[in-house]
Scaffold this motif. Structure first.
Motif, PDB file in Angstrom:
ATOM      1  N   LYS A  50       0.842  -1.202   0.000  1.00 27.09           N
ATOM      2  CA  LYS A  50       0.000   0.000   0.000  1.00 27.09           C
ATOM      3  C   LYS A  50       0.883   1.260   0.000  1.00 27.09           C
ATOM      4  O   LYS A  50       0.614   2.204  -0.750  1.00 27.09           O
ATOM      5  N   ALA A  51       1.939   1.252   0.824  1.00 23.04           N
ATOM      6  CA  ALA A  51       2.836   2.411   0.899  1.00 23.04           C
ATOM      7  C   ALA A  51       3.490   2.662  -0.461  1.00 23.04           C
ATOM      8  O   ALA A  51       3.600   3.801  -0.906  1.00 23.04           O
ATOM      9  N   LYS A  52       3.898   1.571  -1.122  1.00 21.52           N
ATOM     10  CA  LYS A  52       4.530   1.706  -2.440  1.00 21.52           C
ATOM     11  C   LYS A  52       3.516   2.228  -3.464  1.00 21.52           C
ATOM     12  O   LYS A  52       3.816   3.129  -4.242  1.00 21.52           O
ATOM     13  N   ASN A  53       2.301   1.681  -3.441  1.00 21.19           N
ATOM     14  CA  ASN A  53       1.259   2.144  -4.367  1.00 21.19           C
ATOM     15  C   ASN A  53       0.919   3.609  -4.137  1.00 21.19           C
ATOM     16  O   ASN A  53       0.746   4.366  -5.095  1.00 21.19           O
ATOM     17  N   ASP A  54       0.830   4.001  -2.859  1.00 19.35           N
ATOM     18  CA  ASP A  54       0.549   5.407  -2.537  1.00 19.35           C
ATOM     19  C   ASP A  54       1.660   6.312  -3.059  1.00 19.35           C
ATOM     20  O   ASP A  54       1.395   7.384  -3.604  1.00 19.35           O
ATOM     21  N   ALA A  55       2.908   5.864  -2.881  1.00 17.44           N
ATOM     22  CA  ALA A  55       4.056   6.655  -3.343  1.00 17.44           C
ATOM     23  C   ALA A  55       4.021   6.791  -4.856  1.00 17.44           C
ATOM     24  O   ALA A  55       4.242   7.878  -5.399  1.00 17.44           O
ATOM     25  N   MET A  56       3.710   5.691  -5.554  1.00 16.32           N
ATOM     26  CA  MET A  56       3.653   5.741  -7.029  1.00 16.32           C
ATOM     27  C   MET A  56       2.527   6.648  -7.500  1.00 16.32           C
ATOM     28  O   MET A  56       2.699   7.423  -8.435  1.00 16.32           O
ATOM     29  N   GLN A  57       1.376   6.567  -6.829  1.00 15.92           N
ATOM     30  CA  GLN A  57       0.226   7.404  -7.197  1.00 15.92           C
ATOM     31  C   GLN A  57       0.545   8.884  -6.977  1.00 15.92           C
ATOM     32  O   GLN A  57       0.153   9.734  -7.765  1.00 15.92           O
ATOM     33  N   GLU A  58       1.303   9.150  -5.921  1.00 14.71           N
ATOM     34  CA  GLU A  58       1.723  10.525  -5.614  1.00 14.71           C
ATOM     35  C   GLU A  58       2.646  11.053  -6.720  1.00 14.71           C
ATOM     36  O   GLU A  58       2.580  12.221  -7.098  1.00 14.71           O
ATOM     37  N   LEU A  59       3.498  10.169  -7.251  1.00 26.07           N
ATOM     38  CA  LEU A  59       4.456  10.568  -8.283  1.00 26.07           C
ATOM     39  C   LEU A  59       3.804  10.720  -9.659  1.00 26.07           C
ATOM     40  O   LEU A  59       4.191  11.585 -10.436  1.00 26.07           O
ATOM     41  N   VAL A  60       2.845   9.843  -9.958  1.00 23.65           N
ATOM     42  CA  VAL A  60       2.168   9.896 -11.267  1.00 23.65           C
ATOM     43  C   VAL A  60       0.665   9.993 -11.001  1.00 23.65           C
ATOM     44  O   VAL A  60      -0.054   8.997 -11.002  1.00 23.65           O
ATOM     45  N   LYS A  61       0.220  11.213 -10.747  1.00 18.70           N
ATOM     46  CA  LYS A  61      -1.167  11.445 -10.326  1.00 18.70           C
ATOM     47  C   LYS A  61      -2.212  10.992 -11.346  1.00 18.70           C
ATOM     48  O   LYS A  61      -3.301  10.591 -10.986  1.00 18.70           O
ATOM     49  N   ASP A  62      -1.883  11.064 -12.633  1.00 15.56           N
ATOM     50  CA  ASP A  62      -2.841  10.703 -13.686  1.00 15.56           C
ATOM     51  C   ASP A  62      -2.996   9.200 -13.889  1.00 15.56           C
ATOM     52  O   ASP A  62      -3.891   8.764 -14.602  1.00 15.56           O
ATOM     53  N   ALA A  63      -2.101   8.426 -13.299  1.00 11.91           N
ATOM     54  CA  ALA A  63      -2.125   6.975 -13.534  1.00 11.91           C
ATOM     55  C   ALA A  63      -3.365   6.347 -12.910  1.00 11.91           C
ATOM     56  O   ALA A  63      -3.787   6.711 -11.814  1.00 11.91           O
ATOM     57  N   GLN A  64      -3.959   5.406 -13.653  1.00 11.17           N
ATOM     58  CA  GLN A  64      -5.118   4.662 -13.129  1.00 11.17           C
ATOM     59  C   GLN A  64      -4.676   3.366 -12.466  1.00 11.17           C
ATOM     60  O   GLN A  64      -5.250   2.943 -11.483  1.00 11.17           O
ATOM     61  N   THR A  65      -3.626   2.759 -13.030  1.00  9.94           N
ATOM     62  CA  THR A  65      -3.081   1.527 -12.452  1.00  9.94           C
ATOM     63  C   THR A  65      -1.575   1.480 -12.652  1.00  9.94           C
ATOM     64  O   THR A  65      -1.024   2.223 -13.477  1.00  9.94           O
ATOM     65  N   PHE A  66      -0.949   0.586 -11.882  1.00  8.90           N
ATOM     66  CA  PHE A  66       0.495   0.362 -11.995  1.00  8.90           C
ATOM     67  C   PHE A  66       0.722  -1.121 -12.216  1.00  8.90           C
ATOM     68  O   PHE A  66       0.140  -1.956 -11.531  1.00  8.90           O
ATOM     69  N   LYS A  67       1.556  -1.417 -13.200  1.00  7.62           N
ATOM     70  CA  LYS A  67       1.807  -2.809 -13.541  1.00  7.62           C
ATOM     71  C   LYS A  67       3.303  -3.082 -13.475  1.00  7.62           C
ATOM     72  O   LYS A  67       4.105  -2.291 -13.993  1.00  7.62           O
ATOM     73  N   ALA A  68       3.680  -4.185 -12.812  1.00  4.86           N
ATOM     74  CA  ALA A  68       5.097  -4.546 -12.733  1.00  4.86           C
ATOM     75  C   ALA A  68       5.645  -4.763 -14.143  1.00  4.86           C
ATOM     76  O   ALA A  68       4.970  -5.328 -14.998  1.00  4.86           O
ATOM     77  N   VAL A  69       6.855  -4.280 -14.379  1.00  4.12           N
ATOM     78  CA  VAL A  69       7.492  -4.430 -15.691  1.00  4.12           C
ATOM     79  C   VAL A  69       8.250  -5.755 -15.698  1.00  4.12           C
ATOM     80  O   VAL A  69       9.112  -5.985 -14.853  1.00  4.12           O
ATOM     81  N   GLU A  70       7.895  -6.591 -16.655  1.00  5.08           N
ATOM     82  CA  GLU A  70       8.505  -7.913 -16.748  1.00  5.08           C
ATOM     83  C   GLU A  70      10.003  -7.805 -17.018  1.00  5.08           C
ATOM     84  O   GLU A  70      10.443  -7.035 -17.865  1.00  5.08           O
ATOM     85  N   GLY A  71      10.775  -8.572 -16.245  1.00  4.02           N
ATOM     86  CA  GLY A  71      12.227  -8.611 -16.444  1.00  4.02           C
ATOM     87  C   GLY A  71      12.981  -7.468 -15.787  1.00  4.02           C
ATOM     88  O   GLY A  71      14.202  -7.373 -15.912  1.00  4.02           O
TER      89      GLY A  71
END
Length: 191
Positions: A50-71
């Motif tokens: 949750k902390a990581k998701n919150d941090a990512m959302q704070e950095l990219v406010k327009d993002a709807q979702t975050f997906k792990a990048v393969e590799g």
């Protein structure tokens, strides 16, 4: 003599009892700790996510979702309407007080957007000002070539924090490297 032997047996007996009680106590404590860990660890894991998701959302406010990048370890693609609008990647710099761990948000074409400091040991009142928006907002829209620390203010580069040039350079170097890696990765995806 009989009396002495009896006292010796009592002494051995009480040592045995103490050892047994200690063993039982350690076993019970171990069970309690293991049980507590089994119950709390998933919750702690969820908190970290949750902390990581919150941090990512704070950095990219327009993002709807975050997906792990393969590799790529700890890389996330920030998606809006199914399209990658940014990457959130780990960044590091060697500061005055040691390693500075950050999360960097970078556009797919390799321009810095923002960053979040996760861990640092910089000097209070000087280096720790790297977390403030006044310093951070200088990074927005800059290409790796422009991510260079200067002491005299320019619109093009990053102005060093007063009294914390080493910290400023460490952060800037970490974000520049992250931006370069994202630009390289994006270019390889287009081939």
């Amino acid at each position: 003599m009989v009396h002495e032997a009896h006292a010796h047996d009592d002494k051995n007996n009480s040592i045995f009892k103490i050892a047994m009680n200690l063993g039982i106590t350690c076993f019970i404590s171990g069970v309690i700790i293991a049980g507590t860990f089994a119950v709390t660890e998933p919750s702690a894991q969820q908190q970290r996510i949750k902390a990581k998701n919150d941090a990512m959302q704070e950095l990219v406010k327009d993002a709807q979702t975050f997906k792990a990048v393969e590799g790529k370890t700890d890389w996330y693609a920030a998606l809006k309407d199914g399209k990658v609008i940014a990457y959130v990647v780990p960044a590091n710099g060697k500061g005055y007080g040691g390693n500075i761990e950050m999360l960097a948000a970078v556009t797919p074409d390799g321009k810095a957007m923002d960053f979040k400091v996760l861990k640092h040991s910089e000097t209070p009142g000087l280096g720790d000002k790297m977390v403030e928006s006044k310093f951070r907002k200088q990074f927005a829209g800059k290409t790796p070539n422009d991510l260079e620390v200067v002491k005299v203010p320019t619109d093009k580069n990053i102005q060093a924090l007063t009294g914390a040039t080493i910290t400023s350079r460490a952060v800037t170097k970490g974000i520049r490297e992250a931006a370069e890696m994202v630009a390289e990765y994006s270019a390889s995806q287009k081939k």
